[in-house]
Write an enzyme that holds these catalytic residues in place. Sequence first.
Site: not given
Ligand code: PLP
Length: 355
Positions: A99, A166, A190
């Site tokens: 990511w 993030d 998540k």
């Molecule tokens: C799942 C995830 C993403 C991507 O998220 P989307 O909503 O599918 O774009 C980005 N960063 C992390 C740490 C993730 O776990």
Amino acid sequence: MKKHNFYAGPSILPAFTIENTAKAVKEFDGTGLSLMEVSHRSKEFVAVMDEAVALFKELLNIPEGYSVIFLGGGASTQFAMIPFNLMKKKAAYLNTGAWSKKAIKEAKLFGEVDVVATSEDTTFNYIPKDYTIPEDADYFHITTNNTIYGTEIRNDIDSPVPLVADMSSDIFSRPIDISKYVLIYGGAQKNLAPAGVTFVIVKDDILGKVDRDIPTMLNYQTHIDKDSMFNTPPVVPVYAALQTLKWLKNNGGIAAMEKKNIEKAQILYDEIDRNKLFVGTIAKEDRSLMNICFVMNEEYKELEKEFYEFATAKGMVGIKGHRSVGGFRASTYNALPKESVEALVAAMQEFEKQH
Ligand SMILES: *Cc1c(COP(=O)(O)O)cnc(C)c1O
């Protein structure tokens, strides 16, 4: 059979969230209509949005001067939206996994990117700690929980430049000192809601400093000014997010969650370390509380498929490691009950006895 949901995302949600959202899909707040067919500008839904923002701020103890907005596009759109809005010339990134790499790729479209450190040479199995953040960077970007590899930055680091994180897969898993960050974002699927809504916490005074023109929809200010209602927000996921926020509050808030998360992770990591068949893949000090990765010990490698089937037959769902890593990954988000972790540990012990 009872299922134990270890999916990495979309992933387990509280029964409270699912039941209340299902009810509202049938009939929303006495309107005689489904949540799926009411205007986002109805007073009933505006109240949902307002309450979700207020509870989000309350639970995370977000200080004055920050806005919380709900957007579409996933965390992946944020990879571009952040440099679009914040990067004048240069930004610094810590590369801790897939990511982070995607975020770095987008940032390069907007200026100079200084990748201060990476753990890619060892398949991202630790968090680099020896690095210098350039003082002339417009911001420093980190991925606090690396969902695929199972590493986590569990402290709020000090940064000489504005810090961006993030937190897709560990938001609400521990108390955060928001004041250390200028922007925190994540896909909600998540630890908060079904897929379709993205949360952004942004410090208001960080915006409006770049010279480039920003398309209206990609400008944070647009969504702040319109209380996340500039265009149609993802109504059902926002409603579900509100239910999870209520559930968090009813269950003691984030400090209580962190306590449970530490306990659940400890149970599983202890078993991984004890069981002769398995081995953890991550440096101990960087182990994630949310995504617990492990593989078969070298001499038992050929048992991987067999254990997967054995565990699946006992109701374990989603324990396959990410396709780029292999082995196993058990995601232990807030809504996962301790009983599910204990069931997985029992399966690991029973399997060990057979071999
Ligand atoms: C799942 C995830 C993403 C991507 O998220 P989307 O909503 O599918 O774009 C980005 N960063 C992390 C740490 C993730 O776990």
